[in-house]
Write a protein that holds these residues in place. Structure first.
Motif, PDB file in Angstrom:
ATOM      1  N   TYR A 265     -63.216  11.720  43.439  1.00 40.26           N
ATOM      2  CA  TYR A 265     -62.966  13.109  43.753  1.00 40.26           C
ATOM      3  C   TYR A 265     -64.263  13.903  43.660  1.00 40.26           C
ATOM      4  O   TYR A 265     -65.268  13.416  43.126  1.00 40.26           O
ATOM      5  CB  TYR A 265     -61.883  13.707  42.858  1.00 40.26           C
ATOM      6  CG  TYR A 265     -62.288  13.885  41.410  1.00 40.26           C
ATOM      7  CD1 TYR A 265     -62.244  12.811  40.529  1.00 40.26           C
ATOM      8  CD2 TYR A 265     -62.680  15.126  40.923  1.00 40.26           C
ATOM      9  CE1 TYR A 265     -62.599  12.965  39.195  1.00 40.26           C
ATOM     10  CE2 TYR A 265     -63.037  15.294  39.592  1.00 40.26           C
ATOM     11  CZ  TYR A 265     -62.990  14.204  38.738  1.00 40.26           C
ATOM     12  OH  TYR A 265     -63.349  14.360  37.422  1.00 40.26           O
TER      13      TYR A 265
ATOM     14  N   GLU B  37     -52.353  22.131  44.508  1.00 38.93           N
ATOM     15  CA  GLU B  37     -51.679  21.764  45.743  1.00 38.93           C
ATOM     16  C   GLU B  37     -52.659  21.023  46.632  1.00 38.93           C
ATOM     17  O   GLU B  37     -53.646  21.575  47.097  1.00 38.93           O
ATOM     18  CB  GLU B  37     -51.150  22.979  46.488  1.00 38.93           C
ATOM     19  CG  GLU B  37     -50.469  22.584  47.810  1.00 38.93           C
ATOM     20  CD  GLU B  37     -49.907  23.756  48.574  1.00 38.93           C
ATOM     21  OE1 GLU B  37     -50.086  24.906  48.107  1.00 38.93           O
ATOM     22  OE2 GLU B  37     -49.298  23.528  49.638  1.00 38.93           O
ATOM     23  N   LEU B  38     -52.355  19.760  46.875  1.00 41.75           N
ATOM     24  CA  LEU B  38     -53.216  18.934  47.708  1.00 41.75           C
ATOM     25  C   LEU B  38     -52.756  18.947  49.155  1.00 41.75           C
ATOM     26  O   LEU B  38     -51.559  18.842  49.441  1.00 41.75           O
ATOM     27  CB  LEU B  38     -53.219  17.491  47.192  1.00 41.75           C
ATOM     28  CG  LEU B  38     -54.322  17.143  46.180  1.00 41.75           C
ATOM     29  CD1 LEU B  38     -54.200  17.997  44.943  1.00 41.75           C
ATOM     30  CD2 LEU B  38     -54.286  15.673  45.841  1.00 41.75           C
TER      31      LEU B  38
ATOM     32  N   LEU C 220     -55.976   7.452  42.649  1.00 44.55           N
ATOM     33  CA  LEU C 220     -57.187   8.208  42.913  1.00 44.55           C
ATOM     34  C   LEU C 220     -58.420   7.306  42.844  1.00 44.55           C
ATOM     35  O   LEU C 220     -58.629   6.594  41.853  1.00 44.55           O
ATOM     36  CB  LEU C 220     -57.308   9.348  41.897  1.00 44.55           C
ATOM     37  CG  LEU C 220     -58.509  10.274  42.042  1.00 44.55           C
ATOM     38  CD1 LEU C 220     -58.452  11.029  43.372  1.00 44.55           C
ATOM     39  CD2 LEU C 220     -58.569  11.255  40.881  1.00 44.55           C
TER      40      LEU C 220
ATOM     41  N   TYR D 282     -57.557   8.999  47.897  1.00 39.86           N
ATOM     42  CA  TYR D 282     -56.513   8.193  47.293  1.00 39.86           C
ATOM     43  C   TYR D 282     -56.268   6.970  48.170  1.00 39.86           C
ATOM     44  O   TYR D 282     -56.464   7.011  49.377  1.00 39.86           O
ATOM     45  CB  TYR D 282     -55.195   8.969  47.204  1.00 39.86           C
ATOM     46  CG  TYR D 282     -55.133  10.018  46.115  1.00 39.86           C
ATOM     47  CD1 TYR D 282     -55.609  11.314  46.335  1.00 39.86           C
ATOM     48  CD2 TYR D 282     -54.583   9.725  44.875  1.00 39.86           C
ATOM     49  CE1 TYR D 282     -55.539  12.270  45.338  1.00 39.86           C
ATOM     50  CE2 TYR D 282     -54.507  10.684  43.868  1.00 39.86           C
ATOM     51  CZ  TYR D 282     -54.992  11.950  44.124  1.00 39.86           C
ATOM     52  OH  TYR D 282     -54.912  12.902  43.132  1.00 39.86           O
TER      53      TYR D 282
ATOM     54  N   GLY E 101     -45.085   0.306  47.110  1.00 36.45           N
ATOM     55  CA  GLY E 101     -44.480   0.219  45.787  1.00 36.45           C
ATOM     56  C   GLY E 101     -45.379   0.631  44.643  1.00 36.45           C
ATOM     57  O   GLY E 101     -44.995   0.484  43.475  1.00 36.45           O
ATOM     58  N   MET E 102     -46.577   1.138  44.966  1.00 39.14           N
ATOM     59  CA  MET E 102     -47.542   1.475  43.908  1.00 39.14           C
ATOM     60  C   MET E 102     -47.880   2.958  43.875  1.00 39.14           C
ATOM     61  O   MET E 102     -48.658   3.396  43.045  1.00 39.14           O
ATOM     62  CB  MET E 102     -48.834   0.671  44.120  1.00 39.14           C
ATOM     63  CG  MET E 102     -48.637  -0.824  44.109  1.00 39.14           C
ATOM     64  SD  MET E 102     -48.204  -1.423  42.493  1.00 39.14           S
ATOM     65  CE  MET E 102     -49.754  -1.204  41.645  1.00 39.14           C
ATOM     66  N   GLY E 103     -47.328   3.718  44.759  1.00 41.73           N
ATOM     67  CA  GLY E 103     -47.695   5.125  44.806  1.00 41.73           C
ATOM     68  C   GLY E 103     -49.108   5.292  45.342  1.00 41.73           C
ATOM     69  O   GLY E 103     -49.633   4.446  46.051  1.00 41.73           O
ATOM     70  N   LEU E 104     -49.738   6.397  44.972  1.00 46.13           N
ATOM     71  CA  LEU E 104     -51.112   6.662  45.374  1.00 46.13           C
ATOM     72  C   LEU E 104     -52.003   6.638  44.130  1.00 46.13           C
ATOM     73  O   LEU E 104     -51.604   7.142  43.076  1.00 46.13           O
ATOM     74  CB  LEU E 104     -51.236   8.033  46.053  1.00 46.13           C
ATOM     75  CG  LEU E 104     -50.629   8.182  47.443  1.00 46.13           C
ATOM     76  CD1 LEU E 104     -49.158   8.526  47.373  1.00 46.13           C
ATOM     77  CD2 LEU E 104     -51.370   9.243  48.244  1.00 46.13           C
TER      78      LEU E 104
ATOM     79  N   PHE F 268     -53.179  16.763  52.440  1.00 39.46           N
ATOM     80  CA  PHE F 268     -53.588  15.416  52.802  1.00 39.46           C
ATOM     81  C   PHE F 268     -53.855  15.288  54.291  1.00 39.46           C
ATOM     82  O   PHE F 268     -53.226  15.952  55.122  1.00 39.46           O
ATOM     83  CB  PHE F 268     -52.491  14.411  52.429  1.00 39.46           C
ATOM     84  CG  PHE F 268     -52.414  14.093  50.960  1.00 39.46           C
ATOM     85  CD1 PHE F 268     -51.664  14.885  50.105  1.00 39.46           C
ATOM     86  CD2 PHE F 268     -53.077  12.987  50.438  1.00 39.46           C
ATOM     87  CE1 PHE F 268     -51.577  14.591  48.759  1.00 39.46           C
ATOM     88  CE2 PHE F 268     -52.994  12.691  49.089  1.00 39.46           C
ATOM     89  CZ  PHE F 268     -52.247  13.487  48.247  1.00 39.46           C
ATOM     90  N   GLY F 269     -54.778  14.383  54.625  1.00 39.00           N
ATOM     91  CA  GLY F 269     -54.934  13.948  55.994  1.00 39.00           C
ATOM     92  C   GLY F 269     -53.838  12.959  56.347  1.00 39.00           C
ATOM     93  O   GLY F 269     -52.958  12.654  55.530  1.00 39.00           O
ATOM     94  N   GLU F 270     -53.883  12.442  57.558  1.00 47.21           N
ATOM     95  CA  GLU F 270     -52.829  11.535  58.024  1.00 47.21           C
ATOM     96  C   GLU F 270     -53.083  10.080  57.654  1.00 47.21           C
ATOM     97  O   GLU F 270     -52.258   9.219  57.929  1.00 47.21           O
ATOM     98  CB  GLU F 270     -52.629  11.691  59.526  1.00 47.21           C
ATOM     99  CG  GLU F 270     -52.083  13.062  59.901  1.00 47.21           C
ATOM    100  CD  GLU F 270     -51.465  13.089  61.286  1.00 47.21           C
ATOM    101  OE1 GLU F 270     -50.631  13.998  61.540  1.00 47.21           O
ATOM    102  OE2 GLU F 270     -51.814  12.228  62.121  1.00 47.21           O
TER     103      GLU F 270
ATOM    104  N   TYR G 222     -60.597  14.771  47.565  1.00 46.36           N
ATOM    105  CA  TYR G 222     -60.152  13.551  46.876  1.00 46.36           C
ATOM    106  C   TYR G 222     -59.993  12.412  47.882  1.00 46.36           C
ATOM    107  O   TYR G 222     -59.701  12.629  49.057  1.00 46.36           O
ATOM    108  CB  TYR G 222     -58.778  13.770  46.215  1.00 46.36           C
ATOM    109  CG  TYR G 222     -58.654  15.058  45.444  1.00 46.36           C
ATOM    110  CD1 TYR G 222     -58.319  16.244  46.095  1.00 46.36           C
ATOM    111  CD2 TYR G 222     -58.857  15.103  44.072  1.00 46.36           C
ATOM    112  CE1 TYR G 222     -58.205  17.438  45.400  1.00 46.36           C
ATOM    113  CE2 TYR G 222     -58.742  16.289  43.370  1.00 46.36           C
ATOM    114  CZ  TYR G 222     -58.419  17.448  44.046  1.00 46.36           C
ATOM    115  OH  TYR G 222     -58.304  18.632  43.350  1.00 46.36           O
TER     116      TYR G 222
ATOM    117  N   PHE H 128     -56.060   7.865  51.941  1.00 44.38           N
ATOM    118  CA  PHE H 128     -55.798   9.268  52.220  1.00 44.38           C
ATOM    119  C   PHE H 128     -56.885  10.135  51.593  1.00 44.38           C
ATOM    120  O   PHE H 128     -57.215   9.998  50.416  1.00 44.38           O
ATOM    121  CB  PHE H 128     -54.450   9.706  51.658  1.00 44.38           C
ATOM    122  CG  PHE H 128     -53.280   9.190  52.431  1.00 44.38           C
ATOM    123  CD1 PHE H 128     -52.602   8.056  52.017  1.00 44.38           C
ATOM    124  CD2 PHE H 128     -52.862   9.828  53.592  1.00 44.38           C
ATOM    125  CE1 PHE H 128     -51.514   7.572  52.738  1.00 44.38           C
ATOM    126  CE2 PHE H 128     -51.779   9.355  54.318  1.00 44.38           C
ATOM    127  CZ  PHE H 128     -51.107   8.225  53.897  1.00 44.38           C
TER     128      PHE H 128
ATOM    129  N   GLN I 215     -53.096   4.152  49.042  1.00 48.37           N
ATOM    130  CA  GLN I 215     -51.651   3.968  48.902  1.00 48.37           C
ATOM    131  C   GLN I 215     -51.292   2.528  49.213  1.00 48.37           C
ATOM    132  O   GLN I 215     -51.553   2.051  50.320  1.00 48.37           O
ATOM    133  CB  GLN I 215     -50.887   4.909  49.841  1.00 48.37           C
ATOM    134  CG  GLN I 215     -49.382   4.805  49.699  1.00 48.37           C
ATOM    135  CD  GLN I 215     -48.631   5.788  50.591  1.00 48.37           C
ATOM    136  OE1 GLN I 215     -49.194   6.356  51.522  1.00 48.37           O
ATOM    137  NE2 GLN I 215     -47.363   6.014  50.290  1.00 48.37           N
TER     138      GLN I 215
END
Lengths: 116, 117
Positions: free
Chosen positions: A48, A104-105, A45, A35, A40-43, A107-109, A33, A90, A37
């Motif tokens: 994918y 369960e994702l 998509l 994403y 204030g907006m979350g992540l 994530f990279g850094e 995936y 991400f 970020q």
């Protein structure tokens, strides 16, 4: 294991330039995936993939493209960069159990992109 | 229909206190509700997750409470520690045959938790 590796970590682009964010995972996960970020907006998509050769759009795909030629790699291409694409990107992957996505994702850094 | 609303935006708690973060969703087809923890400069990491067949799930100091009729779920952190200071995201997914949608998460806006020593 390295997990999910993203490059570059930081990049500044000028409006109209193009670039590719690289993502590779060494966990042999089928699902990958991208994403973004924003504060204030979350992540949200972007795109994918459920396996090599198969990709699909997420919630915010405009201005981006992806490819999945191998299980390990899932690059994200930005064409004609715009200030609205300034964000932290991400890459993530997830495994399957009994043929079903575990959800369960991993994530990279992240890759912090600024478009000026 | 796809939104997940999270509150509060920020939370300050004293060491040893209880941190509570709330989320509400709209899509009744969602059937997987994870919480992710993110430290500065890092990617989010799965903290705990619940499916709607149970009303509560506990893992150590972290508990998810789930209210299906109200379409709400919350994260409780007991005995909060300075090391818990991070951004917390709730998320939801599901509703598609075969489980392929479980990774297509709809995230809440995030809560910045600060635990003072």
């Amino acid at each position: 294991n390295a997990g999910v590796t993203q490059t570059p970590k930081f990049r500044i682009l000028k409006i109209g330039q193009s670039m590719t964010l690289q993502c590779t995972q060494d966990m042999n996960h089928n699902y990958m995936y991208w994403y973004r970020q924003d504060p204030g907006m979350g992540l949200k998509l972007i795109y994918y993939s459920v396996g090599a050769g198969i990709t699909d759009k997420g919630e915010v795909p405009n201005g981006y493209n992806v490819s999945r030629s191998t299980t390990e790699d899932f690059p994200l291409r930005l064409e004609l960069a715009a200030p609205s694409q300034t964000s932290v990107y991400f890459c993530a992957s997830s495994s399957t159990s009994g043929g079903r996505n575990t959800g369960e994702l991993f994530f990279g850094e992240g890759s912090r992109l600024t478009v000026l | 229909q796809q939104q997940v609303k999270q509150s509060p935006q920020s939370l300050i708690v004293q060491k040893g206190g209880i941190s509570i973060i709330n989320c509400a969703y709209e899509n009744t087809a969602f059937d997987y509700f994870p919480w992710y923890q993110q430290f500065p400069g890092k990617g989010p990491a799965l903290l705990i997750a619940i499916r709607p067949d149970v009303s509560e799930k506990k893992e150590g100091r972290f508990t998810i409470s789930f209210n299906k009729s109200a379409k709400q779920f919350s994260l409780h952190i007991m005995d909060s520690q300075p090391g818990d200071s991070a951004t917390y995201f709730c998320a939801a997914s599901g509703g598609y045959a075969g489980g392929t949608s479980y990774g297509k998460l709809t995230f809440g806006q995030g809560t910045i938790l600060t635990v003072h020593p």
